[in-house]
Design an enzyme around this catalytic site. Structure first.
Site, PDB file in Angstrom:
ATOM      1  N   SER A 126       7.868   9.054   3.816  1.00 23.16           N
ATOM      2  CA  SER A 126       8.567   7.989   3.094  1.00 23.16           C
ATOM      3  C   SER A 126      10.009   8.382   2.815  1.00 23.16           C
ATOM      4  CB  SER A 126       7.820   7.770   1.771  1.00 23.16           C
ATOM      5  OG  SER A 126       8.564   6.985   0.893  1.00 23.16           O
ATOM      6  N   TYR A 153       3.441  10.962  -6.488  1.00 25.27           N
ATOM      7  CA  TYR A 153       3.282  10.387  -5.139  1.00 25.27           C
ATOM      8  C   TYR A 153       4.347  10.948  -4.190  1.00 25.27           C
ATOM      9  CZ  TYR A 153       3.940   7.211  -1.247  1.00 25.27           C
ATOM     10  OH  TYR A 153       4.127   6.718   0.017  1.00 25.27           O
ATOM     11  N   LYS A 157       4.184  13.556  -0.607  1.00 26.52           N
ATOM     12  CA  LYS A 157       4.766  13.387   0.738  1.00 26.52           C
ATOM     13  C   LYS A 157       5.554  14.641   1.126  1.00 26.52           C
ATOM     14  CE  LYS A 157       3.057   9.409   1.661  1.00 26.52           C
ATOM     15  NZ  LYS A 157       1.953   9.326   2.618  1.00 26.52           N
TER      16      LYS A 157
HETATM   17  P1  NAD Z   1      -2.515   0.915   2.095  1.00 22.78           P
HETATM   18  O1  NAD Z   1      -3.026   1.307   0.754  1.00 22.78           O
HETATM   19  O2  NAD Z   1      -2.501  -0.520   2.448  1.00 22.78           O
HETATM   20  O3  NAD Z   1      -3.319   1.695   3.230  1.00 22.78           O
HETATM   21  C1  NAD Z   1      -3.860   2.975   3.029  1.00 22.78           C
HETATM   22  C2  NAD Z   1      -5.315   2.924   3.490  1.00 22.78           C
HETATM   23  O4  NAD Z   1      -5.871   4.236   3.327  1.00 22.78           O
HETATM   24  C3  NAD Z   1      -6.175   1.971   2.677  1.00 22.78           C
HETATM   25  O5  NAD Z   1      -6.893   1.132   3.561  1.00 22.78           O
HETATM   26  C4  NAD Z   1      -7.114   2.877   1.887  1.00 22.78           C
HETATM   27  O6  NAD Z   1      -8.376   2.279   1.693  1.00 22.78           O
HETATM   28  C5  NAD Z   1      -7.165   4.104   2.777  1.00 22.78           C
HETATM   29  N1  NAD Z   1      -7.439   5.373   2.093  1.00 22.78           N
HETATM   30  C6  NAD Z   1      -6.836   5.888   1.002  1.00 22.78           C
HETATM   31  N2  NAD Z   1      -7.352   7.094   0.715  1.00 22.78           N
HETATM   32  C7  NAD Z   1      -8.305   7.348   1.647  1.00 22.78           C
HETATM   33  C8  NAD Z   1      -9.183   8.417   1.897  1.00 22.78           C
HETATM   34  N3  NAD Z   1      -9.236   9.480   1.096  1.00 22.78           N
HETATM   35  N4  NAD Z   1     -10.024   8.335   2.947  1.00 22.78           N
HETATM   36  C9  NAD Z   1     -10.019   7.265   3.763  1.00 22.78           C
HETATM   37  N5  NAD Z   1      -9.219   6.206   3.579  1.00 22.78           N
HETATM   38  C10 NAD Z   1      -8.363   6.254   2.536  1.00 22.78           C
HETATM   39  O7  NAD Z   1      -1.058   1.559   2.224  1.00 22.78           O
HETATM   40  P2  NAD Z   1       0.078   1.308   3.315  1.00 22.78           P
HETATM   41  O8  NAD Z   1       1.186   0.571   2.658  1.00 22.78           O
HETATM   42  O9  NAD Z   1      -0.510   0.774   4.557  1.00 22.78           O
HETATM   43  O10 NAD Z   1       0.574   2.790   3.517  1.00 22.78           O
HETATM   44  C11 NAD Z   1       0.110   3.598   4.595  1.00 22.78           C
HETATM   45  C12 NAD Z   1       0.790   4.955   4.525  1.00 22.78           C
HETATM   46  O11 NAD Z   1       2.197   4.774   4.589  1.00 22.78           O
HETATM   47  C13 NAD Z   1       0.526   5.730   3.242  1.00 22.78           C
HETATM   48  O12 NAD Z   1       0.425   7.093   3.570  1.00 22.78           O
HETATM   49  C14 NAD Z   1       1.757   5.478   2.418  1.00 22.78           C
HETATM   50  O13 NAD Z   1       2.004   6.514   1.511  1.00 22.78           O
HETATM   51  C15 NAD Z   1       2.816   5.436   3.497  1.00 22.78           C
HETATM   52  N6  NAD Z   1       4.033   4.680   3.109  1.00 22.78           N
HETATM   53  C16 NAD Z   1       3.904   3.385   2.669  1.00 22.78           C
HETATM   54  C17 NAD Z   1       5.045   2.682   2.298  1.00 22.78           C
HETATM   55  C18 NAD Z   1       4.939   1.273   1.763  1.00 22.78           C
HETATM   56  O14 NAD Z   1       5.887   0.824   1.110  1.00 22.78           O
HETATM   57  N7  NAD Z   1       3.872   0.532   2.011  1.00 22.78           N
HETATM   58  C19 NAD Z   1       6.300   3.284   2.396  1.00 22.78           C
HETATM   59  C20 NAD Z   1       6.388   4.594   2.867  1.00 22.78           C
HETATM   60  C21 NAD Z   1       5.230   5.291   3.220  1.00 22.78           C
HETATM   61  C1  WQD Z   2      12.339  -2.740  -4.144  1.00 17.01           C
HETATM   62  C2  WQD Z   2      13.476  -3.276  -5.002  1.00 17.01           C
HETATM   63  C3  WQD Z   2      13.203  -2.917  -7.364  1.00 17.01           C
HETATM   64  C4  WQD Z   2       9.773  -5.526  -7.913  1.00 17.01           C
HETATM   65  C5  WQD Z   2       8.670   1.915  -3.308  1.00 17.01           C
HETATM   66  C6  WQD Z   2       8.290   3.357  -3.442  1.00 17.01           C
HETATM   67  C7  WQD Z   2       8.721   4.130  -2.244  1.00 17.01           C
HETATM   68  C8  WQD Z   2       8.203   3.485  -0.962  1.00 17.01           C
HETATM   69  C9  WQD Z   2       8.538   2.041  -0.907  1.00 17.01           C
HETATM   70  C10 WQD Z   2       6.099   4.458  -0.396  1.00 17.01           C
HETATM   71  C11 WQD Z   2      13.864  -2.318  -6.126  1.00 17.01           C
HETATM   72  C12 WQD Z   2      13.211  -4.388  -7.049  1.00 17.01           C
HETATM   73  C13 WQD Z   2      10.822  -4.832  -7.358  1.00 17.01           C
HETATM   74  C14 WQD Z   2      10.054  -6.571  -8.851  1.00 17.01           C
HETATM   75  C15 WQD Z   2      12.398  -6.147  -8.560  1.00 17.01           C
HETATM   76  N1  WQD Z   2       6.773   3.534  -0.899  1.00 17.01           N
HETATM   77  N2  WQD Z   2      12.108  -5.120  -7.664  1.00 17.01           N
HETATM   78  N3  WQD Z   2      11.373  -6.837  -9.131  1.00 17.01           N
HETATM   79  O1  WQD Z   2      11.006   0.983  -5.354  1.00 17.01           O
HETATM   80  O2  WQD Z   2      12.226   0.797  -3.131  1.00 17.01           O
HETATM   81  O3  WQD Z   2      10.061   1.844  -3.196  1.00 17.01           O
HETATM   82  O4  WQD Z   2       8.091   1.406  -2.110  1.00 17.01           O
HETATM   83  O5  WQD Z   2       6.429   5.500   0.056  1.00 17.01           O
HETATM   84  O6  WQD Z   2       8.230   5.416  -2.392  1.00 17.01           O
HETATM   85  O7  WQD Z   2       8.917   3.887  -4.600  1.00 17.01           O
HETATM   86  O8  WQD Z   2      10.187  -0.603  -3.534  1.00 17.01           O
HETATM   87  O9  WQD Z   2       9.340  -2.899  -3.492  1.00 17.01           O
HETATM   88  O10 WQD Z   2       9.024  -1.529  -5.593  1.00 17.01           O
HETATM   89  O11 WQD Z   2      11.295  -2.308  -4.997  1.00 17.01           O
HETATM   90  O12 WQD Z   2      13.565  -6.410  -8.853  1.00 17.01           O
HETATM   91  O13 WQD Z   2       9.157  -7.198  -9.403  1.00 17.01           O
HETATM   92  O14 WQD Z   2      13.029  -4.466  -5.653  1.00 17.01           O
HETATM   93  O15 WQD Z   2      13.937  -2.659  -8.544  1.00 17.01           O
HETATM   94  O16 WQD Z   2      15.243  -2.395  -6.259  1.00 17.01           O
HETATM   95  P1  WQD Z   2      10.958   0.773  -3.899  1.00 17.01           P
HETATM   96  P2  WQD Z   2       9.862  -1.873  -4.415  1.00 17.01           P
END
Ligand code: NAD
Ligand code: WQD
Length: 343
Positions: A126, A153, A157
């Site tokens: 991330s 969290y 990572k």
């Molecule tokens: P998500 O929660 O939709 O998907 C994660 C999946 O993993 C879920 O289906 C959950 O049931 C499964 N899971 C969790 N723990 C598990 C375990 N111990 N065993 C088996 N399954 C398990 O999340 P996502 O948004 O699809 O994110 C996927 C990956 O990308 C994650 O590693 C997350 O940290 C990373 N990521 C997400 C974002 C974002 O904003 N969505 C941003 C950066 C990184």
């Molecule tokens: C985006 C922008 C808020 C909600 C998070 C995790 C990061 C990564 C991505 C996993 C920000 C604003 C939000 C609302 C708002 N995930 N906002 N009103 O904070 O960039 O990142 O998700 O790795 O680790 O921290 O994403 O979607 O929460 O916010 O104004 O109700 O929207 O302040 O500027 P963020 P977000």
């Protein structure tokens, strides 16, 4: 035919990636414990692709269950590891759960991969590892300094990246690609799969679509007094289908060899920063839906502005996130309408 093991494959990014993998001819085995996803996602995937991925309901914290998956599918040639807990706020409340799940899952997976001689790993990291980069590092490339994590969290990572680096150092045959995502948004064009947030969404886009659908009275925009052109925070919002395609490119790169480093890192973003207010206004323009909003105080821990320099991924992976943001926002709205039966 190559088979890819996708942990967390019924989740948001995982399900879109499974679609792209299958459409490009890969067989897929999903391992998910369904802690944050639903079995119905498999119907969505098969509705799009025309065939069903193999699915094993198992927890990555259960090492013997993972071993059994590798035993049952000896043709697995690569693993994409999405499975993790991902809610930043929840990780502050439940740090031990986050450390256990996110670190334990990777440790088990790497051990199973080692013992089954599977040596290709793509890992979901991330942009959170960069924290708030200083102005000189915006847009952020992969050489920007990693900053002390602001949440458990985020720390998982960073630790996971270190675990992968150290394991690869000790095992020259292991190759890994670490993908640092910026802010994934949107849903598949079919509206058959998308994001399924649990309870009140923390992320911006699900909150916007739920407000437009009438589930929430109004969106709170967290601050308009930042040092940005309109005062609201800036992020790099990347379409989840573009992000999914990058995983296919990463698997192909691991299969093809010819790599620069044993562990390669790529920033995945569009290269363009958009403010919260720009997102909300563009959403209303392209969908015609109303999103009542109010400006409130800043959200604790928010980063003012961050967006990617995706040049390395563009050049080395041969990948670009180029879906226009209007189309992406429309896909998020179509998914919300599908979920709520709105015509
Ligand atoms: P998500 O929660 O939709 O998907 C994660 C999946 O993993 C879920 O289906 C959950 O049931 C499964 N899971 C969790 N723990 C598990 C375990 N111990 N065993 C088996 N399954 C398990 O999340 P996502 O948004 O699809 O994110 C996927 C990956 O990308 C994650 O590693 C997350 O940290 C990373 N990521 C997400 C974002 C974002 O904003 N969505 C941003 C950066 C990184
Ligand atoms: C985006 C922008 C808020 C909600 C998070 C995790 C990061 C990564 C991505 C996993 C920000 C604003 C939000 C609302 C708002 N995930 N906002 N009103 O904070 O960039 O990142 O998700 O790795 O680790 O921290 O994403 O979607 O929460 O916010 O104004 O109700 O929207 O302040 O500027 P963020 P977000």
């Amino acid at each position: 035919m190559s088979r890819v093991l996708v942990t967390g494959g019924t989740g948001y990014i995982g399900s879109h990636t499974v679609v792209c993998l299958m459409q490009q001819g890969y067989d897929v085995t999903i391992v998910d414990n369904l802690s944050n996803s639903d079995l119905k996602v498999l119907d969505g995937i098969s509705g799009i692709v025309g065939r069903r991925p193999d699915f094993v309901q198992a927890d990555c914290l259960d090492g013997s269950a993972l071993d059994a998956v590798f035993d049952s599918f000896p043709d697995i040639c690569a693993v994409i590891h999405f499975a993790a807990s991902k809610a930043v706020g929840e990780s502050v409340e439940k740090p031990l759960m986050y450390y256990r799940n996110n670190i334990g899952s990777l440790l088990n997976l790497l051990e199973s991969m080692r013992s089954h001689k599977v040596n290709r790993l793509v890992f979901s990291s991330s942009c959170t590892v960069y924290g708030q980069p200083d102005k000189a590092h915006l847009p952020v490339d992969e050489s920007a300094p990693i900053q002390k994590a602001l949440s458990p969290y985020g720390n998982t990572k960073q630790i996971n990246e270190d675990i992968i680096q150290d394991t690869a150092h000790a095992a020259p045959e292991l190759n890994a690609i670490i993908l640092r995502y910026f802010n994934p948004i949107g849903a598949h064009q079919s509206a058959l799969i998308g994001e399924l947030p649990n309870g009140v969404p923390n992320n911006l886009l699900p909150f916007v679509t739920q407000t437009a659908a009438g589930l929430r009275p109004k969106l709170r925009v967290f601050g308009d007094d930042y040092n940005t052109p309109d005062g609201s925070c800036i992020r790099d919002y990347i379409y989840v289908m573009d992000l999914a395609q990058a995983h296919v490119k990463a698997v192909q790169r691991l299969e093809d060899g010819g790599r620069e480093e044993q562990v390669e890192i790529f920033n995945l973003g569009t290269g363009r920063g958009l403010s919260v207010l720009e997102i909300v206004k563009t959403f209303m323009e392209v969908t015609g839906a109303e999103v009542p909003y109010e400006i409130t105080g800043r959200r604790e821990g928010d980063i003012e502005q961050v967006w990617a320099n995706p040049e390395k991924a563009n050049r080395v992976l041969g990948w670009k996130a180029d879906t226009p943001v209007g189309e992406v926002l429309l896909s998020a709205w179509n998914w919300e309408k599908h979920l709520r039966n709105i015509k």
